[in-house]
Write a protein that holds these residues in place. Structure first.
Motif, PDB file in Angstrom:
ATOM      1  N   GLY A   1      15.214  36.313   9.760  1.00 19.84           N
ATOM      2  CA  GLY A   1      15.636  37.712   9.697  1.00 19.84           C
ATOM      3  C   GLY A   1      17.004  37.914  10.308  1.00 19.84           C
ATOM      4  O   GLY A   1      17.614  37.003  10.857  1.00 19.84           O
ATOM      5  N   GLY A   2      17.496  39.113  10.205  1.00 22.62           N
ATOM      6  CA  GLY A   2      18.811  39.426  10.754  1.00 22.62           C
ATOM      7  C   GLY A   2      19.897  39.304   9.708  1.00 22.62           C
ATOM      8  O   GLY A   2      19.711  38.714   8.642  1.00 22.62           O
ATOM      9  N   HIS A   3      21.049  39.864  10.032  1.00 22.31           N
ATOM     10  CA  HIS A   3      22.155  39.902   9.077  1.00 22.31           C
ATOM     11  C   HIS A   3      22.889  38.564   8.979  1.00 22.31           C
ATOM     12  O   HIS A   3      23.639  38.341   8.048  1.00 22.31           O
ATOM     13  N   GLY A   4      22.665  37.674   9.941  1.00 14.28           N
ATOM     14  CA  GLY A   4      23.419  36.424   9.955  1.00 14.28           C
ATOM     15  C   GLY A   4      22.849  35.346   9.054  1.00 14.28           C
ATOM     16  O   GLY A   4      23.470  34.290   8.903  1.00 14.28           O
ATOM     17  N   GLU A   5      21.695  35.578   8.430  1.00 14.02           N
ATOM     18  CA  GLU A   5      21.069  34.540   7.623  1.00 14.02           C
ATOM     19  C   GLU A   5      21.198  34.831   6.137  1.00 14.02           C
ATOM     20  O   GLU A   5      20.969  35.947   5.679  1.00 14.02           O
ATOM     21  N   SER A   6      21.587  33.792   5.386  1.00  8.01           N
ATOM     22  CA  SER A   6      21.661  33.911   3.931  1.00  8.01           C
ATOM     23  C   SER A   6      20.250  33.940   3.353  1.00  8.01           C
ATOM     24  O   SER A   6      19.375  33.209   3.809  1.00  8.01           O
ATOM     25  N   ASP A   7      20.044  34.776   2.351  1.00 10.53           N
ATOM     26  CA  ASP A   7      18.715  34.926   1.753  1.00 10.53           C
ATOM     27  C   ASP A   7      18.480  33.872   0.678  1.00 10.53           C
ATOM     28  O   ASP A   7      19.414  33.213   0.205  1.00 10.53           O
ATOM     29  N   MET A   8      17.231  33.726   0.280  1.00 13.35           N
ATOM     30  CA  MET A   8      16.855  32.800  -0.779  1.00 13.35           C
ATOM     31  C   MET A   8      17.605  33.143  -2.064  1.00 13.35           C
ATOM     32  O   MET A   8      17.659  34.302  -2.470  1.00 13.35           O
ATOM     33  N   GLY A   9      18.174  32.138  -2.689  1.00 10.72           N
ATOM     34  CA  GLY A   9      18.854  32.344  -3.956  1.00 10.72           C
ATOM     35  C   GLY A   9      20.199  33.017  -3.856  1.00 10.72           C
ATOM     36  O   GLY A   9      20.778  33.407  -4.875  1.00 10.72           O
ATOM     37  N   SER A  10      20.730  33.166  -2.637  1.00  6.63           N
ATOM     38  CA  SER A  10      22.005  33.870  -2.458  1.00  6.63           C
ATOM     39  C   SER A  10      23.218  33.005  -2.784  1.00  6.63           C
ATOM     40  O   SER A  10      24.328  33.509  -2.896  1.00  6.63           O
ATOM     41  N   VAL A  11      23.002  31.697  -2.924  1.00  5.65           N
ATOM     42  CA  VAL A  11      24.115  30.797  -3.243  1.00  5.65           C
ATOM     43  C   VAL A  11      24.310  30.771  -4.754  1.00  5.65           C
ATOM     44  O   VAL A  11      23.386  30.470  -5.511  1.00  5.65           O
ATOM     45  N   ASN A  12      25.506  31.105  -5.176  1.00  4.41           N
ATOM     46  CA  ASN A  12      25.824  31.141  -6.603  1.00  4.41           C
ATOM     47  C   ASN A  12      26.151  29.725  -7.078  1.00  4.41           C
ATOM     48  O   ASN A  12      27.305  29.337  -7.202  1.00  4.41           O
ATOM     49  N   LEU A  13      25.112  28.948  -7.330  1.00  5.12           N
ATOM     50  CA  LEU A  13      25.282  27.552  -7.723  1.00  5.12           C
ATOM     51  C   LEU A  13      25.476  27.479  -9.238  1.00  5.12           C
ATOM     52  O   LEU A  13      24.571  27.819  -9.997  1.00  5.12           O
ATOM     53  N   PRO A  14      26.641  27.049  -9.690  1.00  7.34           N
ATOM     54  CA  PRO A  14      26.900  27.011 -11.135  1.00  7.34           C
ATOM     55  C   PRO A  14      25.934  26.074 -11.857  1.00  7.34           C
ATOM     56  O   PRO A  14      25.572  25.020 -11.340  1.00  7.34           O
ATOM     57  N   ILE A  15      25.542  26.458 -13.044  1.00  8.91           N
ATOM     58  CA  ILE A  15      24.608  25.627 -13.800  1.00  8.91           C
ATOM     59  C   ILE A  15      25.233  24.287 -14.157  1.00  8.91           C
ATOM     60  O   ILE A  15      24.538  23.275 -14.298  1.00  8.91           O
ATOM     61  N   VAL A  16      26.553  24.257 -14.273  1.00  7.93           N
ATOM     62  CA  VAL A  16      27.236  22.990 -14.549  1.00  7.93           C
ATOM     63  C   VAL A  16      27.062  22.035 -13.370  1.00  7.93           C
ATOM     64  O   VAL A  16      26.880  20.825 -13.554  1.00  7.93           O
ATOM     65  N   ALA A  17      27.090  22.570 -12.132  1.00  2.00           N
ATOM     66  CA  ALA A  17      26.878  21.727 -10.952  1.00  2.00           C
ATOM     67  C   ALA A  17      25.454  21.180 -10.927  1.00  2.00           C
ATOM     68  O   ALA A  17      25.233  20.010 -10.581  1.00  2.00           O
ATOM     69  N   VAL A  18      24.480  22.025 -11.293  1.00  2.00           N
ATOM     70  CA  VAL A  18      23.090  21.565 -11.357  1.00  2.00           C
ATOM     71  C   VAL A  18      22.938  20.490 -12.425  1.00  2.00           C
ATOM     72  O   VAL A  18      22.232  19.491 -12.237  1.00  2.00           O
ATOM     73  N   HIS A  19      23.614  20.692 -13.546  1.00  2.00           N
ATOM     74  CA  HIS A  19      23.565  19.701 -14.629  1.00  2.00           C
ATOM     75  C   HIS A  19      24.107  18.350 -14.156  1.00  2.00           C
ATOM     76  O   HIS A  19      23.518  17.292 -14.442  1.00  2.00           O
ATOM     77  N   GLU A  20      25.213  18.369 -13.425  1.00  2.00           N
ATOM     78  CA  GLU A  20      25.792  17.121 -12.907  1.00  2.00           C
ATOM     79  C   GLU A  20      24.843  16.457 -11.914  1.00  2.00           C
ATOM     80  O   GLU A  20      24.692  15.234 -11.894  1.00  2.00           O
ATOM     81  N   PHE A  21      24.188  17.281 -11.086  1.00  2.00           N
ATOM     82  CA  PHE A  21      23.205  16.748 -10.142  1.00  2.00           C
ATOM     83  C   PHE A  21      22.061  16.067 -10.886  1.00  2.00           C
ATOM     84  O   PHE A  21      21.647  14.952 -10.549  1.00  2.00           O
ATOM     85  N   LEU A  22      21.545  16.727 -11.922  1.00  2.00           N
ATOM     86  CA  LEU A  22      20.413  16.177 -12.670  1.00  2.00           C
ATOM     87  C   LEU A  22      20.797  14.938 -13.462  1.00  2.00           C
ATOM     88  O   LEU A  22      19.987  14.012 -13.614  1.00  2.00           O
ATOM     89  N   LYS A  23      22.023  14.895 -13.966  1.00  2.00           N
ATOM     90  CA  LYS A  23      22.468  13.708 -14.691  1.00  2.00           C
ATOM     91  C   LYS A  23      22.447  12.483 -13.785  1.00  2.00           C
ATOM     92  O   LYS A  23      22.177  11.369 -14.240  1.00  2.00           O
ATOM     93  N   MET A  24      22.728  12.698 -12.513  1.00  2.00           N
ATOM     94  CA  MET A  24      22.686  11.610 -11.549  1.00  2.00           C
ATOM     95  C   MET A  24      21.259  11.371 -11.047  1.00  2.00           C
ATOM     96  O   MET A  24      20.839  10.220 -10.875  1.00  2.00           O
ATOM     97  N   ALA A  25      20.495  12.452 -10.851  1.00  2.00           N
ATOM     98  CA  ALA A  25      19.176  12.336 -10.228  1.00  2.00           C
ATOM     99  C   ALA A  25      18.079  11.881 -11.186  1.00  2.00           C
ATOM    100  O   ALA A  25      17.207  11.100 -10.806  1.00  2.00           O
ATOM    101  N   ARG A  26      18.096  12.358 -12.428  1.00  2.00           N
ATOM    102  CA  ARG A  26      16.990  12.085 -13.343  1.00  2.00           C
ATOM    103  C   ARG A  26      16.741  10.603 -13.578  1.00  2.00           C
ATOM    104  O   ARG A  26      15.590  10.162 -13.558  1.00  2.00           O
ATOM    105  N   PRO A  27      17.766   9.789 -13.807  1.00  2.00           N
ATOM    106  CA  PRO A  27      17.492   8.353 -13.974  1.00  2.00           C
ATOM    107  C   PRO A  27      16.840   7.730 -12.746  1.00  2.00           C
ATOM    108  O   PRO A  27      15.979   6.860 -12.863  1.00  2.00           O
ATOM    109  N   ILE A  28      17.229   8.194 -11.561  1.00  2.00           N
ATOM    110  CA  ILE A  28      16.626   7.686 -10.320  1.00  2.00           C
ATOM    111  C   ILE A  28      15.161   8.087 -10.252  1.00  2.00           C
ATOM    112  O   ILE A  28      14.280   7.274  -9.951  1.00  2.00           O
ATOM    113  N   TRP A  29      14.865   9.360 -10.555  1.00  2.00           N
ATOM    114  CA  TRP A  29      13.482   9.846 -10.512  1.00  2.00           C
ATOM    115  C   TRP A  29      12.635   9.180 -11.591  1.00  2.00           C
ATOM    116  O   TRP A  29      11.476   8.823 -11.351  1.00  2.00           O
TER     117      TRP A  29
END
Length: 442
Positions: A329-357
Motif C-alpha cells: 500500500g501507499g503512494h510509493g508502490e507501483s501497482d500490478m500491471g502498471s509497467v507498460n511492457l511493449p508486446i515486442v519486448a515480450v515477443h523477444e523474451f519468448l523467442k529466447m525463453a520458449r526453446p529453453i522451456w
C-alpha cells in the motif's frame, strides 16, 4: 476555432500497429491461448492482416483495432505472502485481473510454494501464469579486484515452464538452503537491533512472516513499525536495514554465478532484477552475461530506463520489467500491471525463453518414459489441470496429444522429436484419466 483544431489534433486517430507489432502479437497470443484458438474466419483484421487472436476468456478480443494493444497487460515481477508480500497468491491474481493483466509471473523470494494456488486462481480469470522465483545471491569481486564495498547482494528472477524446474529435488534443495540462511540472517538483524536499544521479539517477526515463510528484511521492518521504533517501513530501511546499514546482515546466499548455473541446468530463464539498485551495475552485468544471464529489467512504471536499455543492447540481453508489487500500500508502490511492457519486448523474451522451456519439458518427459514413477509424474503435472473432454480420452495416445497441445504451439509440435516422444508416452500408463493433472501451458 484554433482551440478546436488543437483538440482535434491531440485526439486524432490512434497510431496503427506496425508489422513488427502484428507479428509479435500474433505469436504471443498463440502462446497465451494454447488450446483456445478461434477459427480463422472469426479472426479480426488489423491493417488488412489477419491477426490470429484467441478466445475472449483471455480478454484478447478488441472492441476495435485501435485499442488492440492497450488491452494486453503483462506482469513479470510480483510477490505474495509466500515470501514478503501482503496478499495471498489468489488475492494477488484477483488484483491482477482487476487491473487487466493477462500474463502474470509470481516471483516470490527463494520459493515456488505460492505457484499452485496462483495457478488455481488464474484458471478462474483466464490469466496466463509463468512460474517464477526471485533468487537472493551475492556478487563478489574477483580475487585480484578485492576492495571494500564491492561485494553486494544481487537478485535474479528465474522464469520456468508450467512444468517447473527440471531436477526438482536439486532445485528445491538449492532454494531451501537460501531460506535457511534467511532465518539466521533475521536473528542476526534482531541481535544488532537489540544492541542499538531497539529490541524486537523473534516471535513477533515469525508471526508477521507467517507459518513456513522464511523471514526477510520486510518482516523485521514491519515488526519495528509495530513496536513503535520507526514511523513506517521506509524509515526502517533508510535508518537501519538498508544494505550496509547498522542492522543489516547477510544470510547464506549463493554466488550469483552458482545461481545462474542452477537456473540454466533446471530449464529456467534468468533476468537481473532492479539493476538500478546496484552500486556497480556495469561490471556486474558484464560478468553475469558471461555466466549465462539471459536478460535484465529495463521497464518500470515510470517508463523505460535508457541507460539499462543501452546495456541490454550492448550485452545482447532481453529487456523485461515488472512492478515488483508487494501489496504494502501507499503512494510509493507501483501497482500490478502498471509497467507498460511493449508486446515486442515480450515477443523477444519468448523467442529466447520458449526453446529453453520446450527442451526442459521434453527432458522431463523423456526421463519419465525411462522411469515412469508416480513422483516424477506428480512433479511434471503439479501446476494446474487440463479440461479432459466429457467423453474422456479413448486411449493414452489421445491423452498424450491433448497434453502436448496444451504445452506446445502447433509449430513446436511439428518437431520430429515429438513423434518418437509421443510413441513412448502412449505406452506409459498415466493412471486414472478422469483425474489427470497436467499443466495448462508452458
Amino acid at each position: 476555432m484554433a482551440d478546436k483544431k488543437k483538440k482535434k489534433k491531440r485526439g486524432g486517430a490512434k497510431r496503427k500497429m506496425t508489422v513488427e507489432q502484428i507479428t509479435a502479437h500474433k505469436s504471443v497470443a498463440e502462446w497465451v491461448s494454447l488450446g483456445h484458438s478461434l477459427k480463422p474466419s472469426t479472426a479480426p483484421l488489423v491493417n488488412d492482416v489477419v491477426v490470429d487472436v484467441h478466445d475472449d476468456d483471455f480478454g484478447l478480443l478488441p472492441n476495435s483495432t485501435t485499442n488492440f494493444l492497450e488491452k494486453f497487460k503483462f506482469e513479470f515481477h510480483s510477490h505474495s505472502i509466500s515470501s514478503d508480500g501482503f496478499l495471498s497468491p489468489s488475492k494477488l491474481v484477483e488484483r491482477a485481473h482487476r487491473n487487466g493483466v493477462k500474463v502474470l509471473s509470481l516471483t516470490d523470494h527463494d520459493t515456488l510454494s505460492g505457484i499452485p494456488e496462483a495457478l488455481k486462481a488464474a484458471q478462474k480469470f483466464g490469466i496466463k501464469i509463468i512460474p517464477g522465483v526471485e533468487i537472493s545471491t551475492i556478487f563478489s569481486p574477483r580475487e585480484e579486484q578485492q576492495q571494500p564495498g564491492l561485494e553486494e547482494p544481487v537478485h535474479i528472477l528465474a522464469y520456468y515452464s508450467t512444468c517447473g524446474p527440471t531436477k526438482p529435488d536439486v532445485f528445491e534443495k538449492f532454494l531451501s538452503n537460501i531460506r535457511d540462511g534467511r532465518y539466521l540472517r533475521a536473528r542476526n538483524m534482531l541481535s544488532k537491533l537489540n544492541k542499538l536499544k531497539l529490541p524486537v521479539r523473534w516471535e513477533q517477526v515469525t508471526r508477521i512472516a507467517g507459518a513456513g515463510v522464511a523471514p526477510g528484511r520486510l518482516h523485521v521492518a514491519r515488526a519495528m513499525v509495530e513496536a513503535g521504533y520507526v514511523e513506517n517501513l521506509k524509515q526502517a530501511f533508510s535508518r537501519y536495514l538498508h544494505d550496509g546499514g547498522p542492522a543489516y546482515s547477510k544470510g547464506s546466499e549463493p554466488s550469483v554465478e552458482d545461481a545462474l548455473q542452477m537456473i540454466c541446468e533446471s530449464g529456467g530463464v534468468s533476468v537481473l532484477a532492479h539493476p538500478w539498485a546496484l552500486k556497480n551495475p556495469v561490471p556486474i552485468i558484464r560478468r553475469l552475461k558471461d555466466a549465462g544471464l539471459h536478460g535484465i529489467e529495463v521497464y518500470r512504471s515510470d517508463g523505460k530506463l535508457a541507460v539499462f536499455s543501452d546495456l541490454a543492447d550492448a550485452y545482447d540481453l532481453v529487456k523485461l520489467g515488472g512492478s515488483d508489487f508487494h501489496g504494502r500500500g501507499g503512494h510509493g508502490e507501483s501497482d500490478m500491471g502498471s509497467v507498460n511492457l511493449p508486446i515486442v519486448a515480450v515477443h523477444e523474451f519468448l523467442k529466447m525463453a520458449r526453446p529453453i522451456w520446450c527442451a526442459s519439458i521434453k527432458n522431463s518427459l523423456e526421463e519419465y518414459t525411462e522411469d515412469p514413477s508416480p513422483s516424477k509424474l506428480e512433479w511434471i503435472m503439479k501446476f494446474g489441470k487440463i479440461k479432459v473432454p466429457n467423453g474422456g480420452c479413448s486411449n493414452n495416445a489421445e491423452l498424450v496429444e491433448l497434453c502436448l497441445s496444451s504445452w506446445f504451439t502447433k509449430e513446436e509440435r511439428q518437431n520430429l522429436v515429438f513423434d518418437a516422444l509421443k510413441l513412448k508416452l502412449s505406452k506409459v500408463s498415466f493412471g486414472a484419466k478422469e483425474d489427470i493433472q497436467v499443466p495448462m501451458e508452458i
